[in-house]
Structures are given as C-alpha cells and as structure tokens.
Motif scaffolding. Structure first.
Motif, PDB file in Angstrom:
ATOM      1  N   LEU A  23      23.803  -8.713  48.906  1.00 52.94           N
ATOM      2  CA  LEU A  23      24.744  -7.601  48.799  1.00 52.94           C
ATOM      3  C   LEU A  23      24.587  -6.857  47.478  1.00 52.94           C
ATOM      4  O   LEU A  23      24.508  -5.622  47.440  1.00 52.94           O
ATOM      5  CB  LEU A  23      26.169  -8.149  48.941  1.00 52.94           C
ATOM      6  N   TRP A  26      21.313  -4.828  47.033  1.00 52.46           N
ATOM      7  CA  TRP A  26      21.425  -3.554  47.758  1.00 52.46           C
ATOM      8  C   TRP A  26      22.308  -2.571  46.981  1.00 52.46           C
ATOM      9  O   TRP A  26      21.971  -1.392  46.828  1.00 52.46           O
ATOM     10  CB  TRP A  26      22.020  -3.808  49.144  1.00 52.46           C
ATOM     11  N   TYR A  27      23.424  -3.069  46.454  1.00 55.41           N
ATOM     12  CA  TYR A  27      24.369  -2.220  45.738  1.00 55.41           C
ATOM     13  C   TYR A  27      23.757  -1.616  44.483  1.00 55.41           C
ATOM     14  O   TYR A  27      24.012  -0.447  44.156  1.00 55.41           O
ATOM     15  CB  TYR A  27      25.606  -3.051  45.370  1.00 55.41           C
ATOM     16  N   TRP A 192      30.815  -6.797  43.706  1.00 56.11           N
ATOM     17  CA  TRP A 192      30.802  -7.402  45.047  1.00 56.11           C
ATOM     18  C   TRP A 192      31.830  -6.718  45.939  1.00 56.11           C
ATOM     19  O   TRP A 192      31.532  -6.352  47.087  1.00 56.11           O
ATOM     20  CB  TRP A 192      31.097  -8.892  44.914  1.00 56.11           C
ATOM     21  N   ALA A 195      30.649  -3.197  46.653  1.00 51.42           N
ATOM     22  CA  ALA A 195      29.488  -3.213  47.547  1.00 51.42           C
ATOM     23  C   ALA A 195      29.935  -3.355  48.999  1.00 51.42           C
ATOM     24  O   ALA A 195      29.430  -2.661  49.891  1.00 51.42           O
ATOM     25  CB  ALA A 195      28.545  -4.351  47.166  1.00 51.42           C
ATOM     26  N   LEU A 196      30.872  -4.265  49.246  1.00 48.40           N
ATOM     27  CA  LEU A 196      31.368  -4.424  50.610  1.00 48.40           C
ATOM     28  C   LEU A 196      32.119  -3.182  51.077  1.00 48.40           C
ATOM     29  O   LEU A 196      32.063  -2.816  52.255  1.00 48.40           O
ATOM     30  CB  LEU A 196      32.266  -5.656  50.708  1.00 48.40           C
ATOM     31  N   VAL A 199      29.370  -0.809  52.093  1.00 48.50           N
ATOM     32  CA  VAL A 199      28.773  -1.218  53.366  1.00 48.50           C
ATOM     33  C   VAL A 199      29.700  -0.832  54.518  1.00 48.50           C
ATOM     34  O   VAL A 199      29.266  -0.294  55.541  1.00 48.50           O
ATOM     35  CB  VAL A 199      28.486  -2.730  53.373  1.00 48.50           C
ATOM     36  N   CYS A 214      21.708  -2.627  57.332  1.00 45.56           N
ATOM     37  CA  CYS A 214      22.706  -3.446  56.635  1.00 45.56           C
ATOM     38  C   CYS A 214      22.045  -4.517  55.764  1.00 45.56           C
ATOM     39  O   CYS A 214      21.201  -5.279  56.246  1.00 45.56           O
ATOM     40  CB  CYS A 214      23.640  -4.107  57.643  1.00 45.56           C
ATOM     41  N   VAL A 216      23.279  -7.216  54.732  1.00 41.67           N
ATOM     42  CA  VAL A 216      23.703  -8.583  55.066  1.00 41.67           C
ATOM     43  C   VAL A 216      23.559  -8.861  56.562  1.00 41.67           C
ATOM     44  O   VAL A 216      24.194  -9.756  57.100  1.00 41.67           O
ATOM     45  CB  VAL A 216      25.148  -8.851  54.588  1.00 41.67           C
TER      46      VAL A 216
END
Length: 376
Positions: A23, A26-27, A192, A195-196, A199, A214, A216
C-alpha cells in the motif's frame, strides 16, 4: 461473528506487514496531490478533515484555500466572529461543522493555551471531532498508529477481508474498526490511512472497481472469490420523510426585508433566512406562513404573491419550500423562535450567511427585479 472470530480466519485477513508495504509503495508514487497534504500542521489537517466530512474533495480544495487565507492559525479562528466564520463557510453545507470548528478553536486557545491534542482520545474531547476525524488528525499530524475508518476504508477493507456484515450497522463498524486497527502499521500510520482513502476514492470505487490497478489486489479476498461487485453489503434504510415548508419575504414601507437568524442550537444554527416553517397537517401555505411568523417574531403579515418553489434534500429528509412576498402589517418584531432579526435592504443581503435554499430565493428575487427594471 465477532471481530476476534473474523480475524482468526487467516485466509480473510492479509498479512499486515506485506499489506502495508504494498500500500505504501503505491502511495509514494500515486498519492493524490491535495493542498492539505505535505504538512504536519495539525491546524491545517484538522480544518481539512472537518471540511471533507460529507463533501467532495474538489469542492473542499476551493474552500480550504480561502479558509487558510482568512484564518491562517487557530488563534485567528478563535478571535473571529461566528458570523464571519459562517459567511466564509457559506455553500459548503453541514454548518454545524463550522460552528464546532469555531468552538473548538476557542477551547484550544483559551483552555489549552494554543496547544493541540496529540492523541485521538484527546481530539475527541473537542466539539465536532468524532472517532474518524480524531484518528485521521492524530495519525497524520502526530503519527499515532490509529486507523481512521471512513467510508473509503470501510469499503476497501470489507472487500479485502470478505466482510459479509453490512457496513452501515454498528456491528459492521465495530468489526471493520478492529480489522483496520489490526492492520495499521506502527510507522507511517497517517500515510497508511491516506493511502487507503486514495485507493477507495480512485480504484476500489463503489461501482466498477478497477481491480487490475489496485496495489493490494493480491491481498484481497473479494477479488480472489470474484465478490468485489457485491461487497460491501449495506442494510436498507427507511424511506426519507418529506416536508412542506414556507418562507416569507416580509417587506416594510421603506423597502426593507425582515430576515431572521436561526437558533444556534438548531439545524443550520447561526445562518440567516427568510422566516417561515413547516406546514402542519391540513394547513394551507398562507395559514402556515402567518402562524409561523407570529410564533417566531410576534408580528402580523399579509401573504402576497408566490415568488418561487425550491426543492431540497438534506441527509435525513427532503423539503419543498414555497417562498412568498409578504407585507408587514403590525407588531414589534421579537426574537421568540429565532436568535436575532433585522430589517435590511435587498442590496445588503450578501453580507449575511444563508442556507442554500434561501440563497436560491435571493437569486430568484434578484432575477425578478432585473426583469422588472428592464421592462420599465
């Protein structure tokens, strides 16, 4: 199934370390470029999180820039008048957010000597700061390893962990909170959480999730079982009630309008409006308007020409608002069911903060005046 039972099913709970690594990598490359990111200033982060509640990111960006220019510090906000705060917030909706920001700023300055809380538990003691907002601020500004469970996180984690419990229930919220807290890393918790959020906003969307993009996907049980399109589950809500409402544009002989300020402890508190209210069963619009004006302001009016009808949906109910030109007949205005009242000329209306419904009435009034002037 309890949160403990659910998390015991290892096939539906990803490895926390590998999940966080994927995660955050990617962020670091794909994070959204937002004006409140890249800072650890708790004031700016707090303002942005309050504005983002129930509001689209693009809309918040515009308001955030104006807000920070006008109230660059918590001291500046605490020293401002509530009228100035509400005027700057005008059009963003959910005005209790602005009132609570103002109240909390005063608490921070006057009771905490300008010191911000550092933990989510401390943030929740301030007006208008709930569990999600407190966790977001504490994790982003101070690095506390707490999960900020917003709608995006709920949706992503419900799919990743194949959660069957409806996410809009207390049971679903508790379950997802426990899952999120089990996965949040001790380092970079703020990144974190964000990032979510990214997403959920851009990839794991409510409809047509873009699973191939994605970061994850390999950790996602819903993707593995081809369940991403029917999760998360939601419990059906009841029918939203609808109300018939009236508003009076009350004119005096000097060409002024009577406007009223809504009670500060009520919905849309502190905003100004054209007085009126909800129709009772079997009541005509004229009778409703005369009764409401008598109850709120203690005066008598004559209801005249209908100006406009406004349809508006709030979170938990909707209204049809009928606005009428009215003539002031008699009685001394009193603040009986309102916080304050004033006689103002039409060109003074922009100095006040209005709900969106009344702003539409003002726009219609001005359009009608321009049409009348062009015909003269």
């Amino acid at each position: 199934m309890t949160a403990k039972d659910h998390m015991a099913r290892a096939e539906h709970l990803p490895n926390a370390e590998r999940f966080a690594r994927a995660l955050l990598e990617w962020y670091d490359t794909h994070r959204r470029d937002l004006p409140w990111r890249g800072t650890r200033d708790p004031y700016a982060i707090w303002v942005s999180e309050i504005m983002l509640q129930q509001t689209q990111v693009a809309r918040v960006a515009e308001y955030f820039a104006r807000w920070m220019a006008r109230f660059p510090t918590v001291q500046a906000l605490a020293e401002a008048s509530l009228d100035d705060v509400l005027k700057l917030w005008e059009g963003l909706g959910y005005y209790s957010r602005a009132r609570n920001l103002h109240k909390a700023a005063k608490v921070i300055v006057e009771e905490r000597q300008g010191r911000f809380p550092r933990t989510a538990a401390e943030w929740q003691k301030l007006p208008g700061v709930g569990p999600y907002t407190a966790a977001a601020i504490a994790s982003i500004a101070f690095g506390e390893p707490v999960a900020a469970l917003d709608g995006n996180l709920k949706r992503v984690l419900a799919r990743v962990c194949l959660v069957e419990t409806p996410i809009n229930t207390p049971e679903g919220t508790r379950l997802l909170h426990d899952i999120a807290q089990a996965l949040v890393p001790s380092q970079r918790a703020g990144d974190w959480n964000q990032a979510l959020m990214d997403v959920g906003a851009e990839i794991c969307t409510p409809r047509s999730p873009r699973c191939l993009l994605c970061p994850v996907q390999t950790h996602c049980a819903a993707a593995a079982h081809q369940r991403q399109h029917d999760l998360p589950r939601r419990r059906a809500r009841g029918k939203r009630p609808h109300y018939l409402v009236t508003a009076a544009l009350i004119w005096n002989e000097a060409g002024q309008l009577l406007i009223a300020q809504r009670p500060h402890d009520k919905m849309l508190g502190g905003l100004w409006e054209f007085p009126g209210g909800k129709c009772e069963a079997g009541e005509t619009l004229d009778a409703c308007l005369r009764r409401e004006i008598r109850e709120e302001l203690g005066i008598e009016i004559e209801v005249g020409e209908h100006l406009t009808t406004v349809e508006h949906a709030y979170t938990h109910f909707s209204i049809t608002l009928h606005a009428f030109h009215c003539r002031y007949v008699g009685g001394e205005p009193q603040a009986l069911g309102v916080a304050d009242w004033r006689w103002v000329f039409p060109d003074e209306l922009d100095a006040f903060a209005w709900p969106s419904t009344d702003a539409k009435i003002i726009a219609t009034l001005r359009a009608a005046q321009l049409t009348a002037e062009s015909e003269d």
